[in-house]
Design a protein around this motif. Structure first.
Motif, PDB file in Angstrom:
ATOM      1  N   VAL A 172       0.841  -1.201   0.000  1.00 33.99           N
ATOM      2  CA  VAL A 172       0.000   0.000   0.000  1.00 33.99           C
ATOM      3  C   VAL A 172       0.872   1.245   0.000  1.00 33.99           C
ATOM      4  O   VAL A 172       2.020   1.215   0.446  1.00 33.99           O
ATOM      5  CB  VAL A 172      -0.951   0.028   1.223  1.00 33.99           C
ATOM      6  CG1 VAL A 172      -1.950  -1.101   1.152  1.00 33.99           C
ATOM      7  CG2 VAL A 172      -0.179  -0.011   2.518  1.00 33.99           C
ATOM      8  N   GLU A 173       0.304   2.338  -0.495  1.00 31.42           N
ATOM      9  CA  GLU A 173       1.022   3.606  -0.449  1.00 31.42           C
ATOM     10  C   GLU A 173       1.130   4.071   0.997  1.00 31.42           C
ATOM     11  O   GLU A 173       0.191   3.920   1.783  1.00 31.42           O
ATOM     12  CB  GLU A 173       0.290   4.659  -1.281  1.00 31.42           C
ATOM     13  CG  GLU A 173       0.329   4.390  -2.760  1.00 31.42           C
ATOM     14  CD  GLU A 173      -0.357   5.489  -3.556  1.00 31.42           C
ATOM     15  OE1 GLU A 173      -0.852   6.463  -2.962  1.00 31.42           O
ATOM     16  OE2 GLU A 173      -0.402   5.349  -4.783  1.00 31.42           O
ATOM     17  N   CYS A 174       2.283   4.630   1.346  1.00 31.05           N
ATOM     18  CA  CYS A 174       2.492   5.167   2.682  1.00 31.05           C
ATOM     19  C   CYS A 174       3.551   6.257   2.596  1.00 31.05           C
ATOM     20  O   CYS A 174       4.204   6.422   1.574  1.00 31.05           O
ATOM     21  CB  CYS A 174       2.914   4.072   3.657  1.00 31.05           C
ATOM     22  SG  CYS A 174       4.454   3.257   3.230  1.00 31.05           S
ATOM     23  N   VAL A 175       3.695   6.995   3.676  1.00 28.73           N
ATOM     24  CA  VAL A 175       4.680   8.070   3.713  1.00 28.73           C
ATOM     25  C   VAL A 175       5.568   7.859   4.923  1.00 28.73           C
ATOM     26  O   VAL A 175       5.095   7.842   6.054  1.00 28.73           O
ATOM     27  CB  VAL A 175       4.009   9.457   3.779  1.00 28.73           C
ATOM     28  CG1 VAL A 175       5.053  10.547   3.868  1.00 28.73           C
ATOM     29  CG2 VAL A 175       3.108   9.674   2.579  1.00 28.73           C
ATOM     30  N   ALA A 202       7.178   9.505   0.017  1.00 25.42           N
ATOM     31  CA  ALA A 202       6.113   8.610  -0.435  1.00 25.42           C
ATOM     32  C   ALA A 202       6.739   7.310  -0.932  1.00 25.42           C
ATOM     33  O   ALA A 202       7.769   7.325  -1.607  1.00 25.42           O
ATOM     34  CB  ALA A 202       5.315   9.275  -1.545  1.00 25.42           C
ATOM     35  N   GLN A 203       6.144   6.190  -0.577  1.00 24.71           N
ATOM     36  CA  GLN A 203       6.701   4.886  -0.934  1.00 24.71           C
ATOM     37  C   GLN A 203       5.596   3.838  -0.859  1.00 24.71           C
ATOM     38  O   GLN A 203       4.461   4.147  -0.532  1.00 24.71           O
ATOM     39  CB  GLN A 203       7.831   4.512   0.036  1.00 24.71           C
ATOM     40  CG  GLN A 203       7.360   4.354   1.477  1.00 24.71           C
ATOM     41  CD  GLN A 203       8.504   4.130   2.450  1.00 24.71           C
ATOM     42  OE1 GLN A 203       9.501   4.821   2.391  1.00 24.71           O
ATOM     43  NE2 GLN A 203       8.355   3.171   3.332  1.00 24.71           N
ATOM     44  N   LEU A 204       5.938   2.602  -1.166  1.00 25.79           N
ATOM     45  CA  LEU A 204       5.039   1.475  -0.974  1.00 25.79           C
ATOM     46  C   LEU A 204       5.482   0.716   0.273  1.00 25.79           C
ATOM     47  O   LEU A 204       6.672   0.454   0.452  1.00 25.79           O
ATOM     48  CB  LEU A 204       5.055   0.543  -2.177  1.00 25.79           C
ATOM     49  CG  LEU A 204       4.386   1.070  -3.435  1.00 25.79           C
ATOM     50  CD1 LEU A 204       4.560   0.070  -4.580  1.00 25.79           C
ATOM     51  CD2 LEU A 204       2.905   1.333  -3.192  1.00 25.79           C
ATOM     52  N   CYS A 205       4.531   0.362   1.118  1.00 25.56           N
ATOM     53  CA  CYS A 205       4.827  -0.396   2.337  1.00 25.56           C
ATOM     54  C   CYS A 205       4.225  -1.793   2.239  1.00 25.56           C
ATOM     55  O   CYS A 205       3.111  -1.955   1.725  1.00 25.56           O
ATOM     56  CB  CYS A 205       4.215   0.294   3.559  1.00 25.56           C
ATOM     57  SG  CYS A 205       5.060   1.798   4.044  1.00 25.56           S
ATOM     58  N   ARG A 207       1.543  -1.533   8.485  1.00 23.86           N
ATOM     59  CA  ARG A 207       2.509  -1.145   7.446  1.00 23.86           C
ATOM     60  C   ARG A 207       3.937  -1.402   7.913  1.00 23.86           C
ATOM     61  O   ARG A 207       4.286  -1.105   9.044  1.00 23.86           O
ATOM     62  CB  ARG A 207       2.323   0.327   7.107  1.00 23.86           C
ATOM     63  CG  ARG A 207       1.062   0.609   6.350  1.00 23.86           C
ATOM     64  CD  ARG A 207       0.861   2.094   6.158  1.00 23.86           C
ATOM     65  NE  ARG A 207      -0.224   2.386   5.257  1.00 23.86           N
ATOM     66  CZ  ARG A 207      -1.499   2.446   5.619  1.00 23.86           C
ATOM     67  NH1 ARG A 207      -1.827   2.238   6.869  1.00 23.86           N
ATOM     68  NH2 ARG A 207      -2.427   2.716   4.726  1.00 23.86           N
ATOM     69  N   TYR A 243       7.607  -0.210   6.931  1.00 26.00           N
ATOM     70  CA  TYR A 243       8.229   0.859   6.154  1.00 26.00           C
ATOM     71  C   TYR A 243       9.615   0.504   5.623  1.00 26.00           C
ATOM     72  O   TYR A 243      10.083   1.116   4.684  1.00 26.00           O
ATOM     73  CB  TYR A 243       8.327   2.132   7.007  1.00 26.00           C
ATOM     74  CG  TYR A 243       6.975   2.743   7.295  1.00 26.00           C
ATOM     75  CD1 TYR A 243       6.480   3.748   6.489  1.00 26.00           C
ATOM     76  CD2 TYR A 243       6.199   2.303   8.353  1.00 26.00           C
ATOM     77  CE1 TYR A 243       5.237   4.318   6.732  1.00 26.00           C
ATOM     78  CE2 TYR A 243       4.959   2.858   8.611  1.00 26.00           C
ATOM     79  CZ  TYR A 243       4.489   3.858   7.801  1.00 26.00           C
ATOM     80  OH  TYR A 243       3.259   4.415   8.044  1.00 26.00           O
ATOM     81  N   TRP A 286       4.252  -9.074  -5.938  1.00 20.91           N
ATOM     82  CA  TRP A 286       2.815  -8.872  -5.812  1.00 20.91           C
ATOM     83  C   TRP A 286       2.065 -10.176  -6.066  1.00 20.91           C
ATOM     84  O   TRP A 286       2.461 -10.978  -6.914  1.00 20.91           O
ATOM     85  CB  TRP A 286       2.330  -7.842  -6.839  1.00 20.91           C
ATOM     86  CG  TRP A 286       2.676  -6.437  -6.488  1.00 20.91           C
ATOM     87  CD1 TRP A 286       3.878  -5.840  -6.662  1.00 20.91           C
ATOM     88  CD2 TRP A 286       1.829  -5.470  -5.898  1.00 20.91           C
ATOM     89  NE1 TRP A 286       3.843  -4.547  -6.224  1.00 20.91           N
ATOM     90  CE2 TRP A 286       2.581  -4.294  -5.743  1.00 20.91           C
ATOM     91  CE3 TRP A 286       0.507  -5.469  -5.472  1.00 20.91           C
ATOM     92  CZ2 TRP A 286       2.044  -3.138  -5.192  1.00 20.91           C
ATOM     93  CZ3 TRP A 286      -0.017  -4.312  -4.933  1.00 20.91           C
ATOM     94  CH2 TRP A 286       0.748  -3.172  -4.800  1.00 20.91           C
TER      95      TRP A 286
END
Length: 85
Positions: free
Chosen positions: A37-40, A44-47, A60, A62, A72
């Motif tokens: 999922v997108e996270c910060v 901004a990155q994928l977690c 999440r 990080y 995936w």
């Protein structure tokens, strides 16, 4: 500066950097969900979505996991060693 202060500081620095200290390693199981999922964090990155067996919901993650390549669409169960840095 007293000489003993420099020696004590150096000794503490070396002791703090010991990567093999057994008290700093914790092994646990992680389940990694089939999607990220997108996270910060710092940016901004994928977690990864991860949880321990006793946890009800995914959280999440990080950081990366050394030696693990995520793809995936797959659910993973990993035994990981966590080291305090």
């Amino acid at each position: 500066m007293p000489r003993w202060f420099v020696s004590a500081s150096l000794a503490l620095t070396v002791a703090a950097c010991n990567p093999l200290a057994p008290s700093d390693v914790r092994t646990r199981m992680l389940r990694i969900d089939h999607h990220a999922v997108e996270c910060v964090g710092m940016a901004a990155q994928l977690c990864l979505l991860v949880k321990s067996p006793q946890e009800a919901e995914f959280g999440r993650h990080y950081d990366g996991i050394e030696g693990f390549t995520y793809e995936w669409g797959y659910v993973y169960e990993l035994r990981v060693d966590e080291r305090r840095v």
